[in-house]
Design an enzyme around this catalytic site. Structure first.
Site, short mmCIF file in Angstrom:
data_model
loop_
_atom_site.label_atom_id
_atom_site.label_comp_id
_atom_site.label_asym_id
_atom_site.label_seq_id
_atom_site.Cartn_x
_atom_site.Cartn_y
_atom_site.Cartn_z
N ALA A 155 15.39 7.26 -33.59
CA ALA A 155 16.24 6.75 -32.44
C ALA A 155 17.51 7.68 -32.48
CB ALA A 155 16.85 5.15 -32.71
N GLY B 117 0.77 -1.31 0.03
CA GLY B 117 0.07 -0.11 -0.21
C GLY B 117 0.70 1.28 0.15
#
Length: 462
Positions: free
Chosen positions: A355, A129
């Site tokens: 790229a 959590g």
């Protein structure tokens, strides 16, 4: 550990962990569920906190959350790193919304500190959590052998979804180091996790020059002349940077791109490199996440960026498009173009297509771009280009031998027409062609000439 500390607290597990991480000089806070200390690790001053797994599973209550906030704020006030040791079940159920409010305040404090001080999380047990998102908001996450990171534990998952999983599969190293990218570094023992943490702190805390062992090494033999042959770019990085200084982050995730810290002439830098031994060094969706976050983080920490480029393009295919290669790849474009730290690029063998742009191009903002002799810089490789431009002519070739001969001729003609590396230099897209043996010297000279920053530090990455 000092006698004062021994008198202040008993030998609880989280205190012993802090004792193993650093030389504690002062206990700042000792509350229900957490302790905060100050001290030094390898001579570096820092603030550290640890959750207490013996108190309701290390759950985060209002008091323990306030302690973590205090630790983070104190680190910012003193301008020192903050290290958190996490073993926690998340927000404390018995405190209800007060616990949730406390966890929210932890997140807010971590966000305020982002880009101002180094934040490192060491996950030494299950972290669920809020105790999972807490580490995720920090700069570097180190996972110990018993570390597990998940939003909800196996019992809740089983009850809600019907999936039968254990903690290891749900939040262990295999998942987060290889697939999710949550974890930067893994360790086989707690002692190794603390060693890795101290190494990160040393690299990021000492921004000035550190002692350097003189080295004059040529990386060229490590790179095959045949542009299609793979090699491990990490060997090149270790040759170019100061000996023994390289620390790769996310070594198991998106392995076609390397992100690493190291020293160059005693100065800490961030390195991004294509790794041809994985996916031929292509960029893909995952590497966009990995490199984009790393570049943004280096910029927030004031670390110069060195790009070592050997990339044939973006990985094509339906899987990549469905995986968000455009959206995730844009993260690197945005982070690099926005960066204010010095940025230097070296093209090792090739840099093609989109790229080329993403991997530290001049147009995107690189301060210096160099290329090794014989490197190719173009929209695509010459052979691939003629396959597109002369498809019909090649299809009419009488034999495979004739076709190969024609491809070679057309490729040579294409290179002469487009200009390749010569045109890149003439246009200013590449500053200079260099001998591989001069790579380290050229990088040192470039970083010495460039200003430390072009503006104020931004917040760190998300």
């Amino acid at each position: 550990m000092t006698a004062a500390l021994l008198e202040a607290v008993d030998r609880r597990p989280h205190v012993q962990r802090l004792d193993a991480l650093l030389d504690v000089s002062e206990v700042v806070l000792d509350v229900d569920g957490a302790v905060v200390v100050q001290g030094r690790a390898d001579g570096v001053e820092l603030v550290a906190f640890a959750t207490d797994p013996t108190v309701q599973g290390g759950s985060l209550g209002a008091d323990s959350c306030a302690a973590i906030v205090a630790a983070t704020d104190l680190a910012v006030e003193r301008g020192v790193p903050v290290v958190g040791l996490w073993h926690s079940g998340g927000a404390r159920l018995r405190e209800g919304v007060l616990a949730l409010d406390g966890v929210a305040r932890v997140f807010a404090a971590q966000t305020r500190a982002s880009g101002r001080v180094l934040q490192v999380s060491v996950v030494v047990g299950p972290a669920a959590g809020g105790a999972a998102y807490g580490p995720a908001l920090t700069d570097v996450v180190v996972l110990g052998p018993a570390g597990r990171v998940f939003v909800t534990g196996p019992d809740v998952v089983r009850r809600v979804t019907g999936e039968d999983v254990d903690m290891q599969r749900l939040g262990g190293a295999e998942l987060h180091a290889r697939r999710s990218g949550v974890v930067h570094l893994c360790a086989d023992s707690d002692a190794e996790a603390y060693d890795r943490t101290r190494q990160v702190v040393r690299l990021l805390a000492h921004r000035g020059l550190a002692p350097v062992t003189s080295r004059d090494l040529d990386p060229a033999p490590l790179v095959p002349e045949d542009r299609r042959k793979p090699y491990d770019v990490l060997r090149v990085i270790r040759t170019v940077l100061d000996e023994g200084s390289v620390l790769e982050l996310h070594p198991e995730w998106a392995r076609n791109a390397v992100t690493a810290l190291g020293r160059l002439g005693g100065r800490t830098v961030g390195v991004v490199a294509n790794n041809p031994v994985h996916l031929a060094g292509c960029l893909d969706a995952e590497s966009g996440d990995k490199t984009g976050r790393f570049v943004q983080w280096c910029d927030s920490q004031g670390l110069p960026l060195v790009f070592l480029v050997d990339v044939p393009g973006y990985l094509p295919g339906l899987t990549q498009e469905e995986g968000g290669v455009v959206r995730r790849g844009a993260k690197l474009l945005h982070a690099y173009a926005a960066a204010e730290v010095p940025r230097v690029t070296v093209v090792l063998r090739k840099s093609f297509g989109g790229a080329y742009i993403a991997m530290g191009s001049k147009g995107l903002g690189a301060d210096r771009v160099y290329a090794w002799r014989g490197a190719q810089v173009d929209v695509m490789g010459a052979d691939a280009a003629v396959e597109v431009l002369h498809r019909r002519r090649l299809a009419a070739a009488g034999s495979p031998q004739e076709r190969a001969r024609l491809v070679a001729e057309l490729a040579a003609e294409h290179e002469a027409t487009t200009g390749g590396l010569d045109r890149a230099v003439a246009s200013g897209c590449v500053d200079a062609v260099i001998d591989p043996a001069d790579t380290r010297r050229v990088l040192l000279a470039a970083l010495a000439e460039l200003p430390r920053s072009r503006g104020s530090r931004r917040n760190g990455p998300l």
